[in-house]
Design a protein around this motif. Structure first.
Motif, PDB file in Angstrom:
ATOM      1  N   UNK A  20      48.190  47.392  48.296  1.00 23.05           N
ATOM      2  CA  UNK A  20      49.208  46.393  48.578  1.00 23.05           C
ATOM      3  C   UNK A  20      48.752  44.977  48.239  1.00 23.05           C
ATOM      4  N   UNK A  21      47.436  44.795  47.996  1.00 24.30           N
ATOM      5  CA  UNK A  21      46.900  43.451  47.841  1.00 24.30           C
ATOM      6  C   UNK A  21      47.366  42.820  46.534  1.00 24.30           C
ATOM      7  N   UNK A  22      48.048  41.667  46.604  1.00 23.56           N
ATOM      8  CA  UNK A  22      48.416  40.982  45.367  1.00 23.56           C
ATOM      9  C   UNK A  22      47.237  40.201  44.808  1.00 23.56           C
ATOM     10  N   UNK A  23      47.294  39.879  43.537  1.00 29.74           N
ATOM     11  CA  UNK A  23      46.265  39.067  42.926  1.00 29.74           C
ATOM     12  C   UNK A  23      45.046  39.864  42.503  1.00 29.74           C
ATOM     13  N   UNK A  24      43.981  39.110  42.188  1.00 34.85           N
ATOM     14  CA  UNK A  24      42.737  39.687  41.682  1.00 34.85           C
ATOM     15  C   UNK A  24      41.753  39.846  42.828  1.00 34.85           C
ATOM     16  N   UNK A  25      41.174  41.045  42.954  1.00 46.32           N
ATOM     17  CA  UNK A  25      40.309  41.347  44.094  1.00 46.32           C
ATOM     18  C   UNK A  25      39.124  42.196  43.650  1.00 46.32           C
ATOM     19  N   UNK A  26      37.944  41.808  44.115  1.00 42.26           N
ATOM     20  CA  UNK A  26      36.749  42.641  44.003  1.00 42.26           C
ATOM     21  C   UNK A  26      36.491  43.234  45.376  1.00 42.26           C
ATOM     22  N   UNK A  27      36.374  44.548  45.445  1.00 47.79           N
ATOM     23  CA  UNK A  27      36.196  45.230  46.720  1.00 47.79           C
ATOM     24  C   UNK A  27      34.875  45.990  46.716  1.00 47.79           C
ATOM     25  N   UNK A  28      33.857  45.404  47.401  1.00 42.79           N
ATOM     26  CA  UNK A  28      32.543  46.042  47.518  1.00 42.79           C
ATOM     27  C   UNK A  28      31.951  46.363  46.152  1.00 42.79           C
ATOM     28  N   UNK A  29      32.049  45.452  45.205  1.00 43.10           N
ATOM     29  CA  UNK A  29      31.555  45.744  43.860  1.00 43.10           C
ATOM     30  C   UNK A  29      30.049  45.542  43.772  1.00 43.10           C
ATOM     31  N   UNK A  30      29.400  46.441  43.055  1.00 43.17           N
ATOM     32  CA  UNK A  30      27.979  46.352  42.748  1.00 43.17           C
ATOM     33  C   UNK A  30      27.804  46.578  41.258  1.00 43.17           C
ATOM     34  N   UNK A  31      26.717  46.048  40.736  1.00 43.11           N
ATOM     35  CA  UNK A  31      26.392  46.255  39.333  1.00 43.11           C
ATOM     36  C   UNK A  31      24.895  46.463  39.196  1.00 43.11           C
ATOM     37  N   UNK A  32      24.538  47.584  38.609  1.00 41.68           N
ATOM     38  CA  UNK A  32      23.135  47.934  38.410  1.00 41.68           C
ATOM     39  C   UNK A  32      22.873  48.069  36.913  1.00 41.68           C
ATOM     40  N   UNK A  33      21.777  47.473  36.457  1.00 45.58           N
ATOM     41  CA  UNK A  33      21.397  47.562  35.057  1.00 45.58           C
ATOM     42  C   UNK A  33      19.911  47.866  34.966  1.00 45.58           C
ATOM     43  N   UNK A  34      19.569  48.934  34.251  1.00 46.40           N
ATOM     44  CA  UNK A  34      18.161  49.316  34.061  1.00 46.40           C
ATOM     45  C   UNK A  34      17.428  49.381  35.397  1.00 46.40           C
ATOM     46  N   UNK A  35      18.018  50.064  36.352  1.00 41.75           N
ATOM     47  CA  UNK A  35      17.420  50.271  37.679  1.00 41.75           C
ATOM     48  C   UNK A  35      17.275  48.984  38.482  1.00 41.75           C
ATOM     49  N   UNK A  36      17.923  47.918  38.044  1.00 45.63           N
ATOM     50  CA  UNK A  36      17.894  46.664  38.801  1.00 45.63           C
ATOM     51  C   UNK A  36      19.286  46.396  39.354  1.00 45.63           C
ATOM     52  N   UNK A  37      19.353  46.140  40.658  1.00 47.60           N
ATOM     53  CA  UNK A  37      20.623  45.854  41.303  1.00 47.60           C
ATOM     54  C   UNK A  37      20.914  44.366  41.162  1.00 47.60           C
ATOM     55  N   UNK A  38      21.892  44.020  40.320  1.00 50.16           N
ATOM     56  CA  UNK A  38      22.206  42.622  40.040  1.00 50.16           C
ATOM     57  C   UNK A  38      23.209  42.073  41.044  1.00 50.16           C
ATOM     58  N   UNK A  39      24.137  42.912  41.453  1.00 51.24           N
ATOM     59  CA  UNK A  39      25.177  42.509  42.401  1.00 51.24           C
ATOM     60  C   UNK A  39      25.336  43.642  43.406  1.00 51.24           C
ATOM     61  N   UNK A  40      25.456  43.294  44.681  1.00 57.79           N
ATOM     62  CA  UNK A  40      25.412  44.327  45.709  1.00 57.79           C
ATOM     63  C   UNK A  40      26.523  44.133  46.743  1.00 57.79           C
ATOM     64  N   UNK A  41      27.584  44.933  46.615  1.00 56.05           N
ATOM     65  CA  UNK A  41      28.605  45.011  47.649  1.00 56.05           C
ATOM     66  C   UNK A  41      29.398  43.742  47.887  1.00 56.05           C
ATOM     67  N   UNK A  42      29.856  43.091  46.825  1.00 58.20           N
ATOM     68  CA  UNK A  42      30.567  41.826  46.954  1.00 58.20           C
ATOM     69  C   UNK A  42      32.073  42.063  47.047  1.00 58.20           C
ATOM     70  N   UNK A  43      32.694  41.414  47.999  1.00 58.53           N
ATOM     71  CA  UNK A  43      34.146  41.455  48.144  1.00 58.53           C
ATOM     72  C   UNK A  43      34.701  40.035  48.037  1.00 58.53           C
ATOM     73  N   UNK A  44      35.732  39.879  47.239  1.00 64.50           N
ATOM     74  CA  UNK A  44      36.351  38.571  47.044  1.00 64.50           C
ATOM     75  C   UNK A  44      37.801  38.765  46.630  1.00 64.50           C
ATOM     76  N   UNK A  45      38.691  37.981  47.212  1.00 61.95           N
ATOM     77  CA  UNK A  45      40.097  37.969  46.814  1.00 61.95           C
ATOM     78  C   UNK A  45      40.468  36.567  46.361  1.00 61.95           C
ATOM     79  N   UNK A  46      41.085  36.461  45.181  1.00 56.94           N
ATOM     80  CA  UNK A  46      41.592  35.182  44.684  1.00 56.94           C
ATOM     81  C   UNK A  46      43.043  35.036  45.105  1.00 56.94           C
ATOM     82  N   UNK A  47      43.324  33.987  45.845  1.00 56.33           N
ATOM     83  CA  UNK A  47      44.671  33.748  46.329  1.00 56.33           C
ATOM     84  C   UNK A  47      45.416  32.824  45.378  1.00 56.33           C
TER      85      UNK A  47
END
Length: 277
Positions: A20-47
């Motif tokens: 139901x959420x309008x707009x752009x939203x990151x929900x618990x996003x993580x990004x791992x590259x070559x066994x390195x955790x660059x981003x860990x569990x980020x949540x953000x909503x742009x209103x």
């Protein structure tokens, strides 16, 4: 509020909420590259209509989060949604119509005029190999006018100053007619006047904007809300007055600072390290 209460751990939304959420939203996003955790569990909503500042030292994950939100990178975990649909469901072309990005450095070896650079923003709206329509022309004209570049439209992009090149990239993004705008440290290498001019332009846009910044005073002056990253984790989120405290600045950036409060926003004064004995 101190920074310990300003920091809000990311929490996963329920599937019903995400849909139901309008707009752009990151929900618990993580990004791992070559066994390195660059981003860990980020949540953000742009209103809609809000300017959000993305802060943190080099290597904290700011550029990675912007690329995840733009759909350039895929999250290793979590999900990015646009009006409740994942970006793969939305599709690359529809995402490009909706979300515009401005990178730190734009380069091209091709000899293009300013108008041709700005017109690149219309590509998501056109069929392959089709000529520009009247709608495309009006969008480019409006973007040039809004960024004060109408008189430079026929000039080579390579002959522009750094501030003018950044404005041209903003104009390209505006020609997309986006509803979300993502900017990665757009004030780098600009003098103070051009920094202020560019941010005045950006915050005056009636769209949701996420802007990565290094200058804490600029973030305090121009942003409605701040998200602070450190080593890929969210350490604080809230208004500039809530987030930008001496203790948070010390914890995240490793420097001492005094913070006073002018009407409307905090002002940060950095302190020299005490002399070594």
């Amino acid at each position: 509020m101190n920074d310990s209460t300003a920091g809000r751990p990311a929490t996963a939304a329920s599937p019903a909420t995400a849909e139901a959420a309008p707009g752009l939203r990151a929900d618990h996003v993580s990004r791992r590259t070559h066994d390195r955790l660059i981003l860990d569990g980020v949540t953000l909503t742009l209103r809609p209509g809000e300017t959000v500042g993305l802060l943190g030292p080099n290597g904290s994950g700011k550029s990675t989060l912007l690329r995840l939100l733009a759909g350039v990178l895929a999250p290793s975990a979590g999900v990015v949604t646009l009006d409740g649909r994942t970006l793969p469901q939305v599709g690359r072309r529809a995402t490009a119509r909706r979300i515009a990005t401005v990178e730190q450095h734009a380069h091209t070896q091709t000899e293009l005029t300013v108008r041709e650079v700005v017109a690149l923003g219309r590509i998501p709206h056109r069929r392959a190999w089709s000529a520009a329509s009247a709608v495309d022309t009006r969008a480019v004209d409006a973007a040039l006018e809004r960024t004060g570049l109408t008189d430079r439209a026929g000039q080579s992009w390579h002959t522009l100053s750094g501030g003018e090149r950044q404005r041209a990239q903003i104009a390209r993004a505006l020609a997309q007619e986006p509803r979300e705008l993502l900017l990665d440290e757009p004030t780098n290498h600009l003098d103070i006047q051009h920094q202020l001019d560019l941010l005045d332009l950006v915050v005056g846009l009636p769209i949701a904007t996420l802007i990565a910044l290094h200058d804490l005073n600029l973030a305090a002056m121009y942003c409605d809300r701040l998200l602070v990253l450190r080593e890929g984790h969210v350490v604080a989120e809230g208004t500039p007055a809530d987030v930008l405290t001496p203790s948070l600045i010390k914890r995240v950036y490793g420097v001492r600072a005094d913070v006073t409060h002018d009407p409307g926003h905090p002002v940060i004064r950095f302190l020299r390290r005490p002399p070594k004995p």
